[in-house]
Structures are given as C-alpha cells and as structure tokens.
Design a protein around this motif. Structure first.
Motif, PDB file in Angstrom:
ATOM      1  N   UNK B  33       0.822  -1.217   0.000  1.00  0.00           N
ATOM      2  CA  UNK B  33       0.000   0.000   0.000  1.00  0.00           C
ATOM      3  C   UNK B  33       0.855   1.266   0.000  1.00  0.00           C
ATOM      4  N   UNK B  40       3.469   7.311   2.188  1.00  0.00           N
ATOM      5  CA  UNK B  40       2.449   7.132   3.223  1.00  0.00           C
ATOM      6  C   UNK B  40       1.229   8.037   3.028  1.00  0.00           C
ATOM      7  N   UNK B  41       1.351   9.034   2.164  1.00  0.00           N
ATOM      8  CA  UNK B  41       0.207   9.917   1.945  1.00  0.00           C
ATOM      9  C   UNK B  41      -0.317   9.741   0.524  1.00  0.00           C
ATOM     10  N   UNK B  42      -1.524  10.258   0.308  1.00  0.00           N
ATOM     11  CA  UNK B  42      -2.148  10.240  -1.014  1.00  0.00           C
ATOM     12  C   UNK B  42      -1.224  10.925  -2.041  1.00  0.00           C
ATOM     13  N   UNK B  43      -0.591  12.026  -1.603  1.00  0.00           N
ATOM     14  CA  UNK B  43       0.243  12.803  -2.522  1.00  0.00           C
ATOM     15  C   UNK B  43       1.540  12.060  -2.874  1.00  0.00           C
ATOM     16  N   UNK B  45       1.967   8.898  -2.734  1.00  0.00           N
ATOM     17  CA  UNK B  45       1.611   7.705  -3.515  1.00  0.00           C
ATOM     18  C   UNK B  45       1.436   8.074  -4.988  1.00  0.00           C
ATOM     19  N   UNK B  49       3.445   6.395  -7.963  1.00  0.00           N
ATOM     20  CA  UNK B  49       2.736   5.702  -9.050  1.00  0.00           C
ATOM     21  C   UNK B  49       3.107   6.245 -10.427  1.00  0.00           C
ATOM     22  N   UNK B  91      -6.599  27.197   1.966  1.00  0.00           N
ATOM     23  CA  UNK B  91      -5.628  26.553   2.865  1.00  0.00           C
ATOM     24  C   UNK B  91      -4.181  26.959   2.572  1.00  0.00           C
ATOM     25  N   UNK B  92      -3.511  26.097   1.825  1.00  0.00           N
ATOM     26  CA  UNK B  92      -2.066  26.179   1.698  1.00  0.00           C
ATOM     27  C   UNK B  92      -1.561  26.911   0.461  1.00  0.00           C
ATOM     28  N   UNK B 165      -7.290  15.818  -5.557  1.00  0.00           N
ATOM     29  CA  UNK B 165      -8.541  15.254  -5.047  1.00  0.00           C
ATOM     30  C   UNK B 165      -9.611  16.345  -5.034  1.00  0.00           C
ATOM     31  N   UNK B 167     -12.805  17.570  -3.638  1.00  0.00           N
ATOM     32  CA  UNK B 167     -13.599  17.300  -2.434  1.00  0.00           C
ATOM     33  C   UNK B 167     -15.088  17.461  -2.698  1.00  0.00           C
ATOM     34  N   UNK B 173      -8.021  19.590  -3.322  1.00  0.00           N
ATOM     35  CA  UNK B 173      -6.739  19.376  -2.638  1.00  0.00           C
ATOM     36  C   UNK B 173      -5.733  18.854  -3.658  1.00  0.00           C
TER      37      UNK B 173
END
Lengths: 193, 209
Positions: B33, B40-43, B45, B49, B91-92, B165, B167, B173
């Motif tokens: 995974x 470890x994060x969606x980003x 990964x 990939x 946000x960022x 992503x 939302x 995001x």
C-alpha cells in the motif's frame, strides 16, 4: 454467546446505516469517533463472554499482532483517505477494527504484563506524538480533508492524551497491586518450617 | 531420545506460526500500500505511481496567461519548475504561491529561455483570470501561469505525479511539490514543498548546471 451475537448485529446495522458515512465524513470524526467505536464494539462483543483464545495464540500474541497491524495500517494517512472516499474501504476498516477489538479482548489476559505495560505507554506516547504532528504540520497529511480538520484532530488528540495516560497508569497500578496482594496471600498460605 | 529436541523445535515453530502469519500479512499489506514503505500519503503515492525518476514527462497541453498554447511535457530546450496551484484555495496555496514567487525572484538571474517557473491551475481557470493573478504577483518574466488545454487536465497532472482530489464541498486538494522538467522533457527531480527556500534554490541551480 448471545451477548457477542447481539453486539455483532448492532455493529453490522451501524456499519450499514448512514451513520457509518457520517462517521468518516470529517477527519476528527473518523480518527476520534469511528476508529475507537469499531474497536470498542469488538472489545464489547468478546469481553462480555469472558472467553480466552488459547489455540494458535501463544501468550496472546496472535491477537495482539492483528490489533497492532490493524491500527498501524488504518493510521497511515493514505488509508485514512481511502476510508473517507470509499464505502467499501470504510467497511473493511470497520470489520478489521471490530475483529481487532474482539481478538484483543480474547487475548489480553494471556499477554505478559511487561508487554501490556509497554503497549499502554506506547499508545499514550503515540497519541501525544500524533496530536503534535497533526497540530503543527503545515501541509496536508490526508488529501481528502483540510488543514483546519487536521489541526482540530491534533487538538483533540492532545486533549485525550492525559485521559489515556491516567488509564494506563491506573491499570498498571491496579495490576501491580493485585500481583502484590496475590504474593502476600501465597506467602501466608505457605507452610512454615 | 534424539527425536525430542526436533519435536520440541517443530512444536515451537507451529506455536509461533500464527503470530508470524498475522504480523507478516499486515506488514505485506502495508508494504504494498505504501510502495515499499516510501509513500504514506495520497500525494506521495501519486508521485510513486507516476514512476521512478528520471521519467518522461507526459504530454500536457496547456494555455498560458497570454492565451499561448504550450506543451509542458515537450522537449523545448529549457528547464521548467512546475507546481500545481488553486487560486480559490483557502488553505495552503497562498503560502505555496508566495514561496514560488520568492523562488522565482531568487532565480531571476537565469534567463527565461533557460528556466521557466510554471504554475498550473487545477481549477481550469481561463487565461484572463490567470493574467489577473499573474499581474497580482508582479508579472514576473520567468513565471508563467497556465491552465490545462484539454478536458483531461487531472489525468495529465496525475501522470506527472501530482496528486489531486476534488472534495465533495467543491474545493480541490493537490500536491504543492515542485516538479523539475529538463530540456529533454523528462521529470528529473521533485523538490519538497516544505524545504528551506535557500536549499530549494540551490537544488534548482545544481540541476540546471
């Protein structure tokens, strides 16, 4: 047996209801309500029956390995994202954490005291560490939520940490007290020369 | 007599096997995974990939703030620093944009024909809106604002390695790391968004030579 079946049915109904989606819709809810809820339901299902899992569970370590594996996996930020964006993954999380609670309840009494203590201390330390990470990290750790929710989760983890520390210290003190009482009873019961 | 230690060993193995299997299964799942415990994060990964570096940049047709058509993945003879941007981001992004602005200012001595800083709109902003934002950031000559030219902008961003992503509340995001594309159209480096700016600038100078 009836108690375990009852709790399992309640968990199943909850998992299939709209509440399950509500529980994972925000980061604080997912990590501070959903994760403990499924685990506690699992604990409740087995703890009520007072069963101990012995075969294939040396010193309760198989149950412990499942619990640590499940918590470790679902705490990965990418896993948190997957839970929030897929009902299937949310169901897998619920099932594995329910199993973790059930297996741990059936294994806990067989786990050596030192390991139980180390796990309690580690759990409290991880709660504090995660709280600080979520509160202070300036980038998004989970791509599904926002920075405000990430910080809110951190704040709540830090608020919960003292409670967890108190529980760990209390449980440790109780176990030590019981062990000391048992030893003194054994000493009194032993025949004198 | 000699069979007893062997029997005892085999019993120990049988006893330990369930623990090893359960722990091993979770570890194997986590390793798969997280791409070998590296993402470890969606980003991260999405970055993993997209493939190992260096890798060919995907074909990525875009339109800049002046309405010109470009291909971010083309071998156009110059280095490109590519970062995703979301103009409406609460946000960022404002922080990431301000950081990119300071990075572009630090690298202003490098001619735009050699190095171009590019902000890609994840919200498909039209060129006139990009132009307004570009002017608000001082209209720097070495910083271009672009929007995907086709419908498959998200796909191109993902192929580049930028996790995105959308939302349910309508906000977006996305990763804010800086992707370095070389003159031959290859992604050669990814500069972390939270790195010290001086370090990032030094890394860019090291890459462009």
């Amino acid at each position: 047996m009836r108690w375990a079946a009852g709790v399992t049915v309640v968990a199943l109904l909850l998992a299939l209801s709209p509440v399950a989606r509500w529980l994972v819709a925000t980061m604080p809810r997912l990590l501070l309500l959903a994760v403990p809820l499924w685990f506690v339901l699992g604990l409740a299902a087995t703890a009520g029956g007072r069963r101990v899992w012995e075969r294939g569970n040396p010193h309760g370590l198989t149950g412990l390995a499942w619990t640590l594996g499940a918590f470790g996996f679902w705490m990965i930020p990418r896993s948190v994202d997957a839970v929030a964006s897929s009902a299937l993954v949310a169901g897998l999380m619920a099932a594995s954490l329910f199993a973790a609670g059930a297996l741990l309840a059936a294994s806990w009494r067989r786990v050596p005291f030192v390991i139980r203590g180390a796990l309690g201390i580690q759990g409290a330390a991880m709660t504090i560490a995660l709280g600080f990470i979520y509160l202070g990290y300036t980038a998004l750790l989970c791509g599904t939520f926002n920075l405000a929710q990430q910080r809110q989760t951190g704040v709540w983890l830090l608020r919960l940490a003292p409670v967890i520390v108190l529980i760990v210290v209390g449980a440790g003190a109780r176990a030590l007290h019981l062990a000391a009482r048992q030893r003194s009873r054994e000493r009194l019961a032993a025949p004198t020369a | 007599m000699s069979a007893a230690p062997g029997r005892s060993r085999s019993r120990r193995v049988r006893t330990a096997l369930p623990v090893v299997l359960v722990a091993g299964a979770w570890l194997a799942l986590a390793a798969w995974w997280t791409h070998g415990f590296t993402a470890f994060t969606f980003f991260s990964a999405a970055m993993a990939e997209a493939g190992p570096l260096p890798r060919p940049a995907p074909r990525f047709p875009v339109i800049d703030q002046a309405g010109r058509h470009l291909d971010l993945g083309a071998a156009d003879g110059r280095f490109r620093l590519v970062q995703a941007m979301y103009v409406r981001c609460p946000d960022l992004c404002p922080l990431a944009m301000s950081r990119l602005q300071r990075l572009a200012a630090r690298l202003a001595d490098v001619p735009p024909e050699r190095l171009m800083t590019v902000s890609v709109s994840v919200d498909h902003d039209p060129p006139d809106r990009l132009h307004t934002v570009w002017k608000a950031y001082g209209a720097p000559a070495n910083w271009t604002f672009v929007t995907p030219a086709g419908e498959d902008g998200d796909e191109a961003l993902r192929a580049l390695g930028i996790g995105i992503y959308r939302r349910p509340d309508g906000l977006i995001n996305h990763a804010v790391d800086i992707f370095v594309i070389d003159p031959a159209g290859r992604v050669v480096r990814i500069l972390p968004a939270d790195e010290d700016l001086a370090k990032t600038a030094a890394a860019v100078r090291e890459v462009i030579g």
